[in-house]
Design an enzyme around this catalytic site. Structure first.
Site, short mmCIF file in Angstrom:
data_model
loop_
_atom_site.label_atom_id
_atom_site.label_comp_id
_atom_site.label_asym_id
_atom_site.label_seq_id
_atom_site.Cartn_x
_atom_site.Cartn_y
_atom_site.Cartn_z
CB SER A 114 -0.93 -0.22 0.69
OG SER A 114 -2.03 0.84 1.08
CG ASP A 173 -7.20 -2.95 -4.45
OD1 ASP A 173 -7.90 -2.28 -2.67
OD2 ASP A 173 -5.25 -2.20 -4.00
CG HIS A 184 -5.29 -2.26 0.32
ND1 HIS A 184 -4.88 -1.66 -1.55
CD2 HIS A 184 -4.90 -2.09 1.06
CE1 HIS A 184 -3.81 -0.87 -0.33
NE2 HIS A 184 -4.27 -1.08 0.44
#
Length: 301
Positions: A157, A230, A264
């Site tokens: 991330s 995601d 994610h």
């Protein structure tokens, strides 16, 4: 030097847990950035290894955070006595799987981004990020944990965003692993992380911080991994797709791995195992100096 199969990595997951109880070296470190900011990280060495045994390839795993004061940024986070485990599906502790491949791991290396008074942290994001990364690499080399020609950087991330920026703006690392990242900040125009200014209020900040805008500067291999589903508002899959196109268009060594049905974070066994396989082979190929050692190629059981 053979590549690893998914089956071998599966065996290693069990072996890694066993080795934690037996002979895994763990040390919490503190060190300073060149501007005097205190930094910290936790060093892990493979089973049976000690710092005095000589250099190993090193993987640094990190995630930048913003602060408004130097005092807050210098706080030591964590404890050498904290219990830990390796979760192959975790965005952080999964990096510790690389211990079973003979890598040293510098986990949670702090990358504070500070903006005191009227200054905002991101006003000097790149300078502070590179300074923190350089300090982490320097302390590892000074202690003979690794050498400068076999250090990899990785993150998930915002850690992936960090990885891409470090490869664009420094030559500290030999390779990068970027998972589920955002690389073009104009696609998050109403702010990101702790940045409250919009793209229209601070376009120069958004441009400077976007790895996509500096793709031509990346001269180290980078592995991009992203879940095809995601739904995190800042990291839609198009971020990795467009960044990959920019990298390839400028001749960079890069690879994009898209994981079907993953969001994610990655949950399916097939996805998790494939991510570990891709990570191990990427680092073995681009972040290991075979002048210094031959890596462990059989599973710890």
């Amino acid at each position: 030097f053979k590549q690893k199969t998914a089956y071998e990595i599966g065996v290693r997951l069990v072996g890694s847990e066993m080795c934690i109880r037996d002979s895994l070296y763990k040390e919490m470190l503190t060190y300073k950035r060149d501007d005097g900011i205190d930094l910290s990280a936790t060093l892990y060495l493979p089973p049976g290894r000690k710092p005095s045994d000589g250099p190993l390839p090193l993987l640094v795993w990190a995630y930048p955070r913003e602060f408004k004061t130097s005092k807050a940024a210098s706080q030591v986070v964590g404890s050498p006595h904290r219990f830990f485990s390796i979760n192959p599906a975790s965005s952080s502790s999964s990096a510790l799987i690389m211990l079973s491949y003979g890598y040293a791991i510098l986990m949670g290396a702090t990358m504070p981004i500070i903006g005191e008074g009227q200054q905002e942290p991101n006003d000097s994001f790149i300078k502070q990020l590179v300074g923190s990364a350089q300090a982490a690499a320097d302390i590892m080399v000074e202690r003979n944990i690794t050498t400068r020609d076999q250090i990899g950087i990785g993150g998930h991330s915002y850690g992936a965003f960090m990885t891409a920026n470090l490869l664009a703006h420094s030559d500290i690392f030999q390779a990068g692993i970027a998972r589920s990242g955002a690389y073009n900040r104009s696609l998050t125009p109403f702010g990101f992380q702790s940045e409250q200014r919009t793209f229209w209020e601070a376009p120069e900040i958004y441009f400077e911080m976007s790895p996509f805008m500096h793709a031509q500067k990346v001269n180290e291999p980078i592995l991009l991994i992203h879940g095809e589903a995601d739904n995190n508002s800042g990291t839609f899959p198009v971020q990795s797709k467009r960044y990959y196109h920019a990298l390839k268009g400028h001749g960079a060594t890069s690879k994009l791995v898209l994981l079907p049905h993953e969001s994610h974070g990655y949950k399916a066994r097939e996805s998790v195992m494939h991510v570990l396989w891709e990570t191990a082979n990427w680092l073995d190929t681009y972040a290991v100096s075979y002048t210094h050692l031959t890596l462990q190629t059989t599973p710890y059981v």
